[in-house]
Enzyme design. Structure first.
Site, PDB file in Angstrom:
ATOM      1  N   HIS A 129      44.315  39.893  42.577  1.00 46.36           N
ATOM      2  CA  HIS A 129      43.034  39.682  43.218  1.00 46.36           C
ATOM      3  C   HIS A 129      42.439  38.658  43.260  1.00 46.36           C
ATOM      4  CE1 HIS A 129      40.016  41.672  45.897  1.00 46.36           C
ATOM      5  NE2 HIS A 129      39.113  40.720  45.192  1.00 46.36           N
ATOM      6  N   CYS A 130      42.267  37.886  44.428  1.00 43.14           N
ATOM      7  CA  CYS A 130      41.716  36.515  44.561  1.00 43.14           C
ATOM      8  C   CYS A 130      40.304  36.620  44.996  1.00 43.14           C
ATOM      9  CB  CYS A 130      42.700  35.427  45.197  1.00 43.14           C
ATOM     10  SG  CYS A 130      42.012  33.784  45.463  1.00 43.14           S
TER      11      CYS A 130
END
Length: 295
Positions: A129-130
């Protein structure tokens, strides 16, 4: 907390705004305060540099937009594992306790899918997850994410070279004299300060994104995700402990690995919209498949 499921604002976050502002600030500074007064846009070298930086920034923005707005990959509600194909024990499926069943989503997971605690859902071929794209990096937007990082490195390198070369060549410039000297001096000082801020911003960006690009390029060569890399470290340790060899199951050769992520046509590898090669993301080729074909 996860972002809302619908609406325009689900694509917007502070990190996303910061990224867009940095790209705009760097582009404006380099074109207006470096290339135009130094090389002159009307010259061949000036035009070439503006054109190159414009292409790099445009492609970076396009890739970034796709990485942000594209769904990384959801699991169809009708999905059920193929017991014979995936090698899942029947009792594990029935008790809903195996690694391929998500207790939070109450849904079966295909190979390489993982649950994201931020998005509160399972993501196909999840990498991570960025926060910088306010999204997960998964099956459908991994190529866009990788190309965004690649184009940012290219634009940052060109910008740093132009800023550094311009700084060196203007060190010996004489201070203007006459009635307009004060105004010109203040303008030059303001421009110099803006260029210095731009350089200060670019240095950590180039280092961080350069490391990130190198890391994901190495992952691409072996057809791994960040999650699979960390899982592979433990799997390799356990295999060696048992006196066995370990090989990442989805590593099917460097060129095939690149084709899997970037597409079958090399000419389209650098195009973030060329994603027609992506399948549903429910099953992936493994090296054992190649062995069966050879038999």
């Amino acid at each position: 907390m996860g972002r809302p499921a619908t609406g325009f604002w689900r694509f917007v976050s502070l990190p996303v705004v910061v990224v867009l502002l940095i790209i705009g600030f760097v582009y404006h500074t380099v074109v207006v305060l470096v290339i135009h007064p130094w090389l002159n846009i009307n010259t061949a070298s000036g035009f070439a540099n503006v054109a190159l930086l414009t292409v790099l920034c445009t492609m970076a923005l396009l890739s970034y937009t796709l990485a942000v707005v594209r769904d990384p990959g959801y699991i169809p509600s009708s999905y059920l594992p193929d017991l014979e194909e995936d090698g899942v024990a029947l009792h594990e499926v029935k008790r809903k306790g195996g690694d391929r069943y998500c207790q939070k989503c109450e849904q079966y997971k295909p190979p390489r899918a993982h649950h994201c605690r931020v998005c509160k859902r399972c993501v196909l071929r999840m990498d991570h997850h960025c926060v910088w794209i306010n999204n997960c990096v998964g099956h459908n937007n991994y190529k866009a994410f990788f190309l965004f990082v690649l184009y940012v490195v290219g634009a940052s390198l060109q910008s740093m070279i132009l800023l550094g070369t311009h700084f060196i060549q203007t060190l010996g410039d004489k201070v203007p004299e006459g009635m307009g000297a004060k105004v010109l001096s203040e303008t030059a000082a303001s421009s110099a300060l803006t260029r210095a801020i731009c350089a200060v911003v670019l240095v950590p960006v180039l280092i961080a994104v350069g490391v990130l690009m190198t890391w994901h390029f190495l992952l691409l060569l072996h057809n791994k995700t960040t999650i699979e890399y960390h899982e592979g470290v433990r799997a390799k340790w356990l295999a060696e402990k048992a006196g066995q060899d370990y090989r990442h199951p989805y590593d099917v050769g460097i060129f095939t690995n690149l084709v899997t992520a970037l597409g079958p046509s090399v000419s389209c590898w650098l195009c973030p919209t060329a994603t027609g090669h992506l399948g549903p993301g429910l099953r992936f080729q493994t090296f054992s498949d190649d062995l069966l074909e050879m038999e």
